[in-house]
Design a protein around this motif. Structure first.
Motif, PDB file in Angstrom:
ATOM      1  N   GLN A  26       0.879  -1.128   0.028  1.00  0.00           N
ATOM      2  CA  GLN A  26      -0.022  -0.088  -0.007  1.00  0.00           C
ATOM      3  C   GLN A  26       0.860   1.275  -0.146  1.00  0.00           C
ATOM      4  N   GLY A  27       2.285   0.938  -0.152  1.00  0.00           N
ATOM      5  CA  GLY A  27       3.253   2.173  -0.050  1.00  0.00           C
ATOM      6  C   GLY A  27       3.444   2.599   1.153  1.00  0.00           C
ATOM      7  N   LEU A  28       3.415   1.895   2.282  1.00  0.00           N
ATOM      8  CA  LEU A  28       3.994   2.353   3.552  1.00  0.00           C
ATOM      9  C   LEU A  28       5.445   1.804   3.565  1.00  0.00           C
ATOM     10  N   ILE A  29       6.527   2.385   4.533  1.00  0.00           N
ATOM     11  CA  ILE A  29       7.674   2.130   4.690  1.00  0.00           C
ATOM     12  C   ILE A  29       7.798   1.377   5.937  1.00  0.00           C
ATOM     13  N   PHE A  30       8.410   0.239   5.853  1.00  0.00           N
ATOM     14  CA  PHE A  30       8.619  -0.443   7.071  1.00  0.00           C
ATOM     15  C   PHE A  30       9.937   0.103   7.837  1.00  0.00           C
ATOM     16  N   VAL A  31       9.499   0.310   9.387  1.00  0.00           N
ATOM     17  CA  VAL A  31      10.677   0.850  10.145  1.00  0.00           C
ATOM     18  C   VAL A  31      11.031  -0.137  11.052  1.00  0.00           C
ATOM     19  N   GLU A  32      10.283  -1.029  11.832  1.00  0.00           N
ATOM     20  CA  GLU A  32      10.679  -1.749  12.932  1.00  0.00           C
ATOM     21  C   GLU A  32       9.452  -2.772  13.094  1.00  0.00           C
ATOM     22  N   GLN A  33       9.867  -4.064  13.632  1.00  0.00           N
ATOM     23  CA  GLN A  33       8.855  -4.897  14.009  1.00  0.00           C
ATOM     24  C   GLN A  33       9.061  -5.559  15.540  1.00  0.00           C
ATOM     25  N   ILE A  35       8.832  -4.701  18.912  1.00  0.00           N
ATOM     26  CA  ILE A  35       9.407  -3.711  19.916  1.00  0.00           C
ATOM     27  C   ILE A  35       8.922  -4.131  21.092  1.00  0.00           C
ATOM     28  N   ARG A  36       9.733  -4.563  21.968  1.00  0.00           N
ATOM     29  CA  ARG A  36       9.105  -5.131  23.378  1.00  0.00           C
ATOM     30  C   ARG A  36       9.545  -4.101  24.462  1.00  0.00           C
ATOM     31  N   TYR A  37       8.925  -3.924  25.562  1.00  0.00           N
ATOM     32  CA  TYR A  37       9.160  -3.131  26.454  1.00  0.00           C
ATOM     33  C   TYR A  37       8.458  -3.915  27.832  1.00  0.00           C
ATOM     34  N   PRO A  38       8.836  -3.541  29.034  1.00  0.00           N
ATOM     35  CA  PRO A  38       8.258  -4.465  30.028  1.00  0.00           C
ATOM     36  C   PRO A  38       6.773  -4.246  30.194  1.00  0.00           C
ATOM     37  N   PHE A  39       6.378  -3.086  29.787  1.00  0.00           N
ATOM     38  CA  PHE A  39       5.055  -2.613  30.165  1.00  0.00           C
ATOM     39  C   PHE A  39       4.202  -2.862  28.741  1.00  0.00           C
ATOM     40  N   GLY A  40       4.837  -3.195  27.649  1.00  0.00           N
ATOM     41  CA  GLY A  40       3.843  -3.585  26.490  1.00  0.00           C
ATOM     42  C   GLY A  40       4.794  -3.623  25.032  1.00  0.00           C
ATOM     43  N   GLU A  41       4.030  -3.865  24.061  1.00  0.00           N
ATOM     44  CA  GLU A  41       4.725  -4.186  22.717  1.00  0.00           C
ATOM     45  C   GLU A  41       4.210  -3.522  21.458  1.00  0.00           C
ATOM     46  N   ILE A  42       5.000  -3.332  20.668  1.00  0.00           N
ATOM     47  CA  ILE A  42       4.675  -2.692  19.378  1.00  0.00           C
ATOM     48  C   ILE A  42       4.967  -3.919  18.303  1.00  0.00           C
ATOM     49  N   ASP A  43       3.735  -4.167  17.542  1.00  0.00           N
ATOM     50  CA  ASP A  43       3.891  -5.205  16.842  1.00  0.00           C
ATOM     51  C   ASP A  43       4.682  -4.916  15.496  1.00  0.00           C
ATOM     52  N   LEU A  44       4.359  -3.715  14.716  1.00  0.00           N
ATOM     53  CA  LEU A  44       4.880  -3.117  13.462  1.00  0.00           C
ATOM     54  C   LEU A  44       4.984  -1.598  13.598  1.00  0.00           C
ATOM     55  N   ILE A  45       6.058  -1.111  13.226  1.00  0.00           N
ATOM     56  CA  ILE A  45       5.832   0.531  13.066  1.00  0.00           C
ATOM     57  C   ILE A  45       6.198   0.631  11.482  1.00  0.00           C
ATOM     58  N   MET A  46       5.494   1.455  10.970  1.00  0.00           N
ATOM     59  CA  MET A  46       5.580   1.812   9.480  1.00  0.00           C
ATOM     60  C   MET A  46       5.678   3.495   9.397  1.00  0.00           C
ATOM     61  N   ARG A  47       5.985   3.795   8.006  1.00  0.00           N
ATOM     62  CA  ARG A  47       6.004   5.148   7.761  1.00  0.00           C
ATOM     63  C   ARG A  47       5.362   5.429   6.567  1.00  0.00           C
ATOM     64  N   GLN A  48       4.597   6.518   6.710  1.00  0.00           N
ATOM     65  CA  GLN A  48       3.617   7.043   5.279  1.00  0.00           C
ATOM     66  C   GLN A  48       3.954   8.282   5.425  1.00  0.00           C
ATOM     67  N   GLY A  49       4.839   8.938   4.431  1.00  0.00           N
ATOM     68  CA  GLY A  49       5.063  10.235   4.455  1.00  0.00           C
ATOM     69  C   GLY A  49       5.842  10.621   5.563  1.00  0.00           C
ATOM     70  N   LYS A  50       5.708  11.761   6.393  1.00  0.00           N
ATOM     71  CA  LYS A  50       6.278  12.176   7.680  1.00  0.00           C
ATOM     72  C   LYS A  50       5.540  11.397   8.778  1.00  0.00           C
ATOM     73  N   GLU A  51       4.374  10.851   8.527  1.00  0.00           N
ATOM     74  CA  GLU A  51       3.735  10.331   9.781  1.00  0.00           C
ATOM     75  C   GLU A  51       4.354   8.943  10.177  1.00  0.00           C
ATOM     76  N   LEU A  52       4.445   8.611  11.399  1.00  0.00           N
ATOM     77  CA  LEU A  52       4.866   7.348  11.899  1.00  0.00           C
ATOM     78  C   LEU A  52       3.702   6.413  12.384  1.00  0.00           C
ATOM     79  N   ILE A  53       3.417   5.245  11.963  1.00  0.00           N
ATOM     80  CA  ILE A  53       2.243   4.426  12.158  1.00  0.00           C
ATOM     81  C   ILE A  53       2.619   3.383  13.061  1.00  0.00           C
ATOM     82  N   PHE A  54       1.915   3.230  14.047  1.00  0.00           N
ATOM     83  CA  PHE A  54       2.176   2.031  15.155  1.00  0.00           C
ATOM     84  C   PHE A  54       0.939   1.102  14.738  1.00  0.00           C
TER      85      PHE A  54
END
Length: 116
Positions: A26-33, A35-54
């Motif tokens: 869909q044109g988004l750019i992969f950033v990271e996958q 990401i784990r912290y003691p209090f939670g995790e993020i499945d995917l981080i993508m970028r669309q233009g200047k916007e960061l998408i969790f």
């Protein structure tokens, strides 16, 4: 939740990889996958233009129990938001961000932008 309905880690991984491929198409750019912290995790981080998408990925092999879309609790949303804030602080990122949900139910993928 009893074990019978818990999604094995490898299924979650498959779902995340499927979501990542779909978003890249869909044109988004992969950033990271994964990401784990003691209090939670993020499945995917993508970028669309200047916007960061969790992106939270919810995978269900069947659509029982209300399906993947309904699998996100208030507590999970709070943990994801906290993880995203922490990620942006430690990376010193100050951009607009949004939270999307990719719901994969029995092979069908739905992308909900600004899900929460």
């Amino acid at each position: 939740m009893d074990d019978k309905h818990h999604i094995p880690r490898e299924h979650g991984q498959l779902g995340e990889n499927q979501a990542r491929k779909y978003l890249e198409q869909q044109g988004l750019i992969f950033v990271e996958q994964n990401i784990r912290y003691p209090f939670g995790e993020i499945d995917l981080i993508m970028r669309q233009g200047k916007e960061l998408i969790f992106v939270e990925v919810k995978y269900r092999s069947t659509s029982h129990f209300g399906g993947a879309v309904n699998a996100l609790s208030k507590k999970q949303i709070q943990r994801l938001r906290r993880s995203a804030e922490h990620y942006m602080q430690i990376k010193k990122i100050d951009v607009i961000c949004r939270f999307d949900l990719i719901a994969i139910d029995a092979g069908q993928l739905d992308w909900l932008k600004n899900a929460f």
